[in-house]
Enzyme design. Structure first.
Site, PDB file in Angstrom:
ATOM      1  N   HIS A   1      41.294  41.733  47.953  1.00 47.90           N
ATOM      2  CA  HIS A   1      42.448  41.238  47.176  1.00 47.90           C
ATOM      3  C   HIS A   1      43.263  39.902  47.813  1.00 47.90           C
ATOM      4  CE1 HIS A   1      45.711  42.692  44.168  1.00 47.90           C
ATOM      5  NE2 HIS A   1      45.572  41.539  44.162  1.00 47.90           N
TER       6      HIS A   1
ATOM      7  N   ARG B   1      43.235  42.308  37.654  1.00 46.81           N
ATOM      8  CA  ARG B   1      43.552  43.621  37.811  1.00 46.81           C
ATOM      9  C   ARG B   1      42.644  44.636  37.848  1.00 46.81           C
ATOM     10  NH1 ARG B   1      47.000  41.484  40.077  1.00 46.81           N
ATOM     11  NH2 ARG B   1      49.431  41.769  40.144  1.00 46.81           N
TER      12      ARG B   1
END
Length: 311
Positions: A274, A226
């Site tokens: 991502h 993250r």
């Protein structure tokens, strides 16, 4: 007889693949894709990824929420979700993809591929003598469902692997540690650092300017967990100064990464959109189905999330 109903929401996952995989495990499940949910009061389960604010307010009778991934920071502490069991996915396909990404990113630096990429762009034959892998110290932050397999795979390849986690772990081939002082020691001793930390109140901003400065000058940083565990502005400054020599980044504060973000201008940053690890419906559906079966029996789901810890 009314069938149990599940609502599916994800901006990136294929609902058709999930419907096929999940209904093969649970033929009696009424699989609905948001926004075509019918009567919201009849929805029993939710299978979601980054649902928007207010999403859960429509569903007063939820019995289970399953997150389409390992990171559950977008689900805990929401004000639109009444207390219901939350489970996360933990399928072998997701683990294998994350491990392959980490192995790629670490090996790219360990074998100086980033140097050869630049030399090729310049049209130069640039030889760098390879180093034995046991000389290369790699730190893995986060030793959970994704971090532990990645750390052990790197150790099995011959890297000198040190792992850090919130609580003490014991992994064959990995020097494990826990606690703030141990984190400082790991950062100071490793030339490649991989973040696979879950995002929790404790880990948010954990890697700031002070922590980045502890790393050896020119160290390589890889983040596939993250973005918010790192102070993005501090990382940009460290990359510009050369204090951090290289970075491979798969996660960002804003996604898609804005066109004017400074990362795009840094030659020492590799950006991926991502995708380090994604769920594989054919492999993960069995766990989702088992969690639903358990909740039907009044039992906790698989891979239950502790909302207070945030993972």
């Amino acid at each position: 007889m009314t069938r149990d109903a599940l609502v599916f929401y994800s901006p990136v996952d294929d609902p058709r693949a999930w419907k096929e995989a999940l209904t093969s495990e649970l033929p009696d499940l009424d699989f609905r894709v948001d926004p075509d949910v019918g009567d919201p009061a009849t929805i029993d389960y939710a299978l979601v990824w980054v649902p928007p604010t207010g999403f859960f307010q429509r569903f007063p009778n939820l019995k289970l929420v399953t997150n389409l991934g390992a990171g559950v920071d977008r689900l805990v502490r929401r004000d639109d979700l009444v207390p219901v069991p939350i489970s996360r996915l933990s399928d072998p396909g997701m683990v294998a993809l994350m491990t392959s990404y980490v192995v790629f990113a670490v090996t790219r630096y360990a074998r100086d591929i980033h140097i050869f990429e630049r030399a090729q762009r310049r049209g130069e034959w640039h030889y760098v003598h390879p180093r034995p892998l046991f000389e290369i110290k790699v730190g893995v932050l986060g030793l959970g469902e994704l971090g532990a397999p990645a750390a052990q795979t790197l150790a099995g390849m011959g890297f000198d692997v040190r792992g850090w986690s919130r609580t003490q772990k014991d992994l064959p081939g990995v020097a494990c540690s826990a606690g703030p002082e141990a984190l400082d020691n790991l950062l100071a001793s490793c030339e490649i650092v991989v973040s696979l930390l879950p995002l929790t109140p404790e880990s948010r901003g954990m890697l700031g300017a002070r922590e980045l400065a502890l790393m050896p000058k020119g160290a390589k940083f890889i983040n596939a967990s993250r973005s918010a565990v790192v102070d993005e502005a501090a990382l940009v400054a460290a990359l510009r100064s050369g204090a951090i020599g290289e970075a491979t980044l798969d996660v960002f504060d804003i996604e898609p990464l804005p066109a004017d973000h400074p990362y795009w201008t840094l030659d020492n940053v590799l950006i991926t959109p991502h995708l380090a690890s994604i769920t594989v419906p054919a492999l993960a559906a069995r766990d989702v189905a088992e969690s639903i079966k358990r909740v039907r029996r009044g039992e906790p789901p698989l891979h239950a999330v502790d909302a207070h810890r945030g993972y």
